[in-house]
Motif scaffolding. Sequence first.
Motif, PDB file in Angstrom:
ATOM      1  N   ALA A   1       0.870  -1.171   0.000  1.00 47.72           N
ATOM      2  CA  ALA A   1       0.000   0.000   0.000  1.00 47.72           C
ATOM      3  C   ALA A   1       0.904   1.216   0.000  1.00 47.72           C
ATOM      4  O   ALA A   1       1.835   1.299   0.793  1.00 47.72           O
ATOM      5  CB  ALA A   1      -0.898  -0.004   1.228  1.00 47.72           C
ATOM      6  N   LYS A   2       0.669   2.129  -0.919  1.00 46.68           N
ATOM      7  CA  LYS A   2       1.520   3.308  -1.042  1.00 46.68           C
ATOM      8  C   LYS A   2       0.706   4.532  -0.658  1.00 46.68           C
ATOM      9  O   LYS A   2      -0.401   4.733  -1.150  1.00 46.68           O
ATOM     10  CB  LYS A   2       2.064   3.398  -2.462  1.00 46.68           C
ATOM     11  N   LEU A   3       1.261   5.328   0.213  1.00 44.35           N
ATOM     12  CA  LEU A   3       0.535   6.496   0.696  1.00 44.35           C
ATOM     13  C   LEU A   3       1.434   7.718   0.608  1.00 44.35           C
ATOM     14  O   LEU A   3       2.650   7.606   0.729  1.00 44.35           O
ATOM     15  CB  LEU A   3       0.077   6.291   2.141  1.00 44.35           C
TER      16      LEU A   3
ATOM     17  N   GLY B   1      -3.286   2.932  -3.761  1.00 42.81           N
ATOM     18  CA  GLY B   1      -2.538   4.122  -3.373  1.00 42.81           C
ATOM     19  C   GLY B   1      -3.452   5.145  -2.736  1.00 42.81           C
ATOM     20  O   GLY B   1      -4.669   5.118  -2.948  1.00 42.81           O
TER      21      GLY B   1
END
Lengths: 611, 351
Positions: free
Chosen positions: B61-63, B82
Amino acid sequence: MAERAKQPRVNDFVVKFANVNGSGSASANGMFARAIIRMGVPVAARNIFPSNIQGLPTWYEVRITEAGHLGRRGGVDLMVAMNPQTWDRDLAEIETGGVLFYDSTKPMPPTRFRDDITVVGVPLTALCNARYELPRERQLFKNIVYVGALAALLGIETSAVQELISEDFAGRQRLIDANFEALQMGYDYVGQNLKPLALQVRRADKVGDRIYVEGNAAAALGAVYGGATVCAWYPITPSTSLAEAFTGYCQDLRTDPETGQARYAILQAEDEIASIGVVVGAGWNGARAFTATSGPGVSLMTEFIGLSYFAEIPAVIFDVQRGGPSTGMPTRTQQADLIGAAYAGHGDTKHPMLLPADPGECFEMGALAFDLADRLQTTIFVMLDLDIGMNEWLTAPFQWDDARTLDRGKVMTHDELEAGRDFGRYLDVDGDGIPYRTYPGVHPTRGAYFTRGTSRNPYARYSEEGSVYVDNMQRLLRKFETAKAIVPAPVVRKAKRKTTDGVIYFGSTTGAMHEALEALEGQGRHLDALRVRGFPFADEVLEFIAAHARVFVVEQNRDAQLRTLIMNEGGVDPAKLVPVLHYDGTPITARFISGQIAQLMAIGSVIEAAE
Amino acid sequence: MTYITKPQLHHPGLAKNALGFTRRDYEGSVSTLCAGCGHDSISASIIQAVYELELPPHRIAKLSGIGCSSKTPDYFLGNSHGFNTVHGRMPSVLTGANLANKDLIYLGVSGDGDSASIGLGQFAHAMRRGVNMLYIVENNGVYGLTKGQFSATSDKGSKSKRGVVNHDAGIDLVGMALQLGATFVGRSFSGDKDQLTPLIKAGLMHKGAAFIDCISPCVQFNNHVGSTKSFDYVREHNEAVNRLDVITPRAPIRVDYAPGESVRVQQHDGSILSLHKLAELYNPNNRAQALGYLQARQARGQVVTGLLYVDPNAGDLHEAMGTVDTPLNELGEAELVPGAAALAKINAGLR
Ligand SMILES: Cc1ncc(C[n+]2csc(CCOP(=O)(O)OP(=O)(O)O)c2C)c(N)n1
Ligand code: SF4
Ligand SMILES: [Mg+2]
């Protein structure tokens, strides 16, 4: 001084304790109220306390009410004046013919009393100094001594108090014995030196199976039953005890019995912005998450609330309202965050709100909020206030149907994606404005999307094209329309006679409102009543207004916020909605409401007659 | 149409990793950043790192926050979820996401404005809580997206493009991360892919709060003479204390520098960090020494890069909270709802 021999007033009077904060009076006073409940007589009790820990005045008001009026009545029949600092104002508050109870150790000149009330002195300090060595013991047991004295004066069964002492100190026999002794000391002093008062408590059977609990604890338990697993919060009165109660309930109910591991994560964040950030992150990732706060916290959270609205991420905020604006009256009650919560955020935003009236509804709505957040994929506010949140109320026992499941809303699963079902994160496939979402990590090659607060198309791709933006904003309105039918419906209470007058109210005003309606009815003034329980307003709210010529809107803020919301959302003619506003920080009373409405109705009929 | 979809061409020749994914499968949409922006090089390193680690893209998971740097998660790992959150608040959102599902790998991307100004508080608290993540700051010393204002990581005395001298002391996020308890701290340079890619790999594998400060020149607003975040300045003043290789059970070691003294550190997940020492005295297992070393070099105008500190046995927030092994977002009614009988007991206690 007035004669004491009067007609007895049984199970219908108000006792107010004036204490010094931090003197240990709270638990003794609470025991006084609970003992009366144990005798089958309903009470409505309220703390009135300052924003500090020690030294400032506090009050505790207990309304003994066999009729079951749970709002504040207004006025005091018996003042237990334990705080010399507030003596004058406490004395002034007693109703004519009422009673003053005080510590008579130090003689007081007659000029310090009133001659239209009964004065009862018990030398509490002298009794305690004679019996106890340590200053702390003298202080603490004095509270129990006066409870004993009051029991004798008011006809409260000592066995009811003893029962509570035994339960509260279970397993600590020495404490039980010591408290029994102090209780008896006060009881005996009255028996030997004084006569019972005209104010009397008599055993009844009017409590039933009701429970006695704070709204904050009830809401926290609702969150447990609603399946909340992530809580992030920052301490602020009057919401702190909600997060603390959630912690306690989770430890009891959500600890894995085998491993001792936690089926929850509670984070005391660095501020309210982080609190709501954690909630939004958890909601995005498929956990049920909430924060508990009050007005100042909601102010800080607004940017994230807007993100939750626009990016469509479930979140639950318990707003336990206090007196604003700014730091305002941090330990007093108000219903003044309504507009702030309803439209929190920049740009065009609106958020569903649930409006519980008592701890029973705090539990119900506390659980329901999580289903609604998942179904509507947005922030749901549960609007408590200090009066409900931090006071114990008699309320119907909590109920749960074991067949009930957690409604997670529209979530596209791995198998659906695998089967080739079209996924557009912001695509309105069902026409209700609610799109499908996927949880991160669901499928290796399908269902991933990029969440952002920026405008995007139905497939979650960045777009600032006007028509794409407008379509999306219109869909959000459709979703809000869908919300109307699933937030709690209003409750209507018809007048005994046909009438063109109506009244709308909500939340902690309810008890006082019902009592006021009875009083008004006694004066021949009939009003249909509607209690709002959710925002957006169900159609019934507007139909109710349309069916009446004049509708009073009773609320606890200066600017008539509920009325404004109704006008704004329902396009209602402002002239039709007559505000009745109470906002001095004390809970609204039946006397205030009935007085205001009676006066407004009288003026109304004078105008009508003149026309 | 403001969005450009990258054509999904079939390249039969493209090498596949053990999961059957090509490097392409880890790419995202086409970048809209300025040509030559350091941030794009970092995205490329992230893609390379995840490809080499053979991670399934959807398990990441990219934040990010807001800024040019924070836009980049759209430009890599298109098969990962994202979240472009709000300015300066990525750490809290990532923390919440991590609490909800401990099984995903969390990659936070931020800028120096996002993390050192508006988000300094959230940066600090995420580090001290030991949120299991890799947090990369793409540090260019300016606010790129709002067109070139100084950021809080600009060094004192450095000059803006218009010749204005910065009088405020610069915030060193590496020093802060060390003091705040991050358990993996590195610094690198977007222009040094060989150093950066293994650092990202190691950071992704690290359990606990991993932080990389990656100097990433803004070619538009901060790449001139007088800037201490320009390509030329960083190349001249870069002092790499070590070179790193990450050896996972699956990916074999790759050596492309002259052999020297090396140290091996085994991380929690079994991966081995093989550190090739360039500065003889530098010991990446000592927090206090790391801080001292950094400050001494910084005073001389040098930019220390490499893996600066690692605690291979670190724990994380979930461990501290004692949460169940199953991700919280997978628990159902049976685990979460105590039921009517428990409620009856609670009712009885409230009478
Ligand atoms: C609350 C808020 N304030 C201000 C902004 C405007 N803003 C957008 S990006 C940014 C600075 C970004 O700087 P940095 O994090 O260093 O990213 P870069 O563009 O340099 O990569 C600012 C101030 C915003 N989006 N939100
Ligand atoms: S403005 Fe600077 S940071 Fe932004 S994309 Fe261009 S070069 Fe990169
Ligand atoms: Mg920057």
